[in-house]
Design an enzyme around this catalytic site. Structure first.
Site, short mmCIF file in Angstrom:
data_model
loop_
_atom_site.label_atom_id
_atom_site.label_comp_id
_atom_site.label_asym_id
_atom_site.label_seq_id
_atom_site.Cartn_x
_atom_site.Cartn_y
_atom_site.Cartn_z
N TYR A 134 66.53 40.78 45.23
CA TYR A 134 67.23 40.32 44.03
C TYR A 134 66.35 40.52 42.80
O TYR A 134 66.81 41.02 41.77
CB TYR A 134 67.62 38.85 44.19
CG TYR A 134 68.44 38.31 43.04
CD1 TYR A 134 69.79 38.58 42.95
CD2 TYR A 134 67.85 37.51 42.05
CE1 TYR A 134 70.55 38.08 41.90
CE2 TYR A 134 68.60 37.01 41.00
CZ TYR A 134 69.95 37.30 40.93
OH TYR A 134 70.70 36.81 39.88
N LYS A 137 67.15 42.79 39.37
CA LYS A 137 67.26 42.22 38.03
C LYS A 137 66.16 42.74 37.10
O LYS A 137 66.39 42.91 35.90
CB LYS A 137 67.26 40.69 38.11
CG LYS A 137 68.51 40.11 38.77
CD LYS A 137 69.79 40.60 38.09
CE LYS A 137 71.04 39.99 38.71
NZ LYS A 137 72.28 40.43 38.02
#
Length: 227
Positions: free
Chosen positions: A149, A153
């Site tokens: 993740y 990002k």
């Protein structure tokens, strides 16, 4: 009829809350999500001129068709909100299954690219519109257990910086950290402790006016919804 706002990931969480918020402010929303049942419920609640479609942002051809239909129905978007996202179940990077890792990358990065690929050309031609790519606190810092993740990002932050340099005057691309909000995604990471963070209803009251305030002069900025 207000602004035309395109939002991905509208079936739940921040995306669903933003639909309610922007419609309440008098704007037209074109939204997509993977779950057909949730999309049908939104379409029943908010009929035309709003448009809701069952689309997986990982599917470039499906995104292309959706973009064409959304623009035909409501004109060029004033705002494109790349909100759709996945988080991996917390684990050391080497313990995250390949399929789960691939899905996080495909939705968070490839999905964002697909949406931009098909909405940007007519917007660039008219030199009009703003892309808001949803980042995270984990796009500017890191924590253990969420390496896939974080990677996506951080990627959104870099992608947005480069995109901002591609755009002509009159447009903007910004990376937006929404903050830490009590969503199902946060529960995946924090479990019961997620309830200690900002409720979605409170978040959207701040987020909607803040997003609407983003201007071409903000091009390339890394922004955060006020807490």
């Amino acid at each position: 009829m207000g602004k035309h706002i395109v939002i991905t990931g509208v079936s739940q969480g921040l995306g669903r809350a933003m639909v309610d918020g922007f419609v309440a402010e008098g704007h037209r929303v074109s939204g997509c999500a993977r779950r057909a049942e949730a999309v049908a419920e939104l379409a029943a609640q908010y009929p035309s001129p709003h448009q809701f479609s069952a689309v997986d942002v990982r599917d470039d051809a499906a995104v292309a068709a959706w973009a064409k239909a959304a623009i035909a129905a409501n004109g060029l978007p004033d705002l494109v909100l790349n909100n759709a996202g996945l988080v991996n179940h917390p684990a050391p990077l080497w313990a995250v299954p390949a399929a789960e890792c691939d899905a996080v990358i495909a939705v968070n990065l490839s999905g964002t690219c697909n949406v931009i690929r098909h909405f940007a050309p007519p917007m660039v031609e008219q030199r009009s519109g703003i892309f808001v790519n949803f980042s995270s606190g984990w796009g500017r810092s890191t924590s253990p257990g969420v390496a896939p993740y974080c990677a996506t990002k951080w990627g959104v932050e870099g992608l947005t910086q480069a995109l901002s340099q591609d755009l002509p005057p009159g447009m903007a691309a910004v990376a937006l950290n929404p903050g830490i909000i009590h969503t199902a995604m946060l529960e995946t990471c924090y479990g019961d402790d997620a309830a200690a963070y900002t409720p979605i209803a409170a978040w959207v009251k701040a987020a909607v006016p803040y997003i609407l305030s983003i201007q071409p002069r903000d091009n390339g900025r890394a922004l955060t919804v006020p807490g």
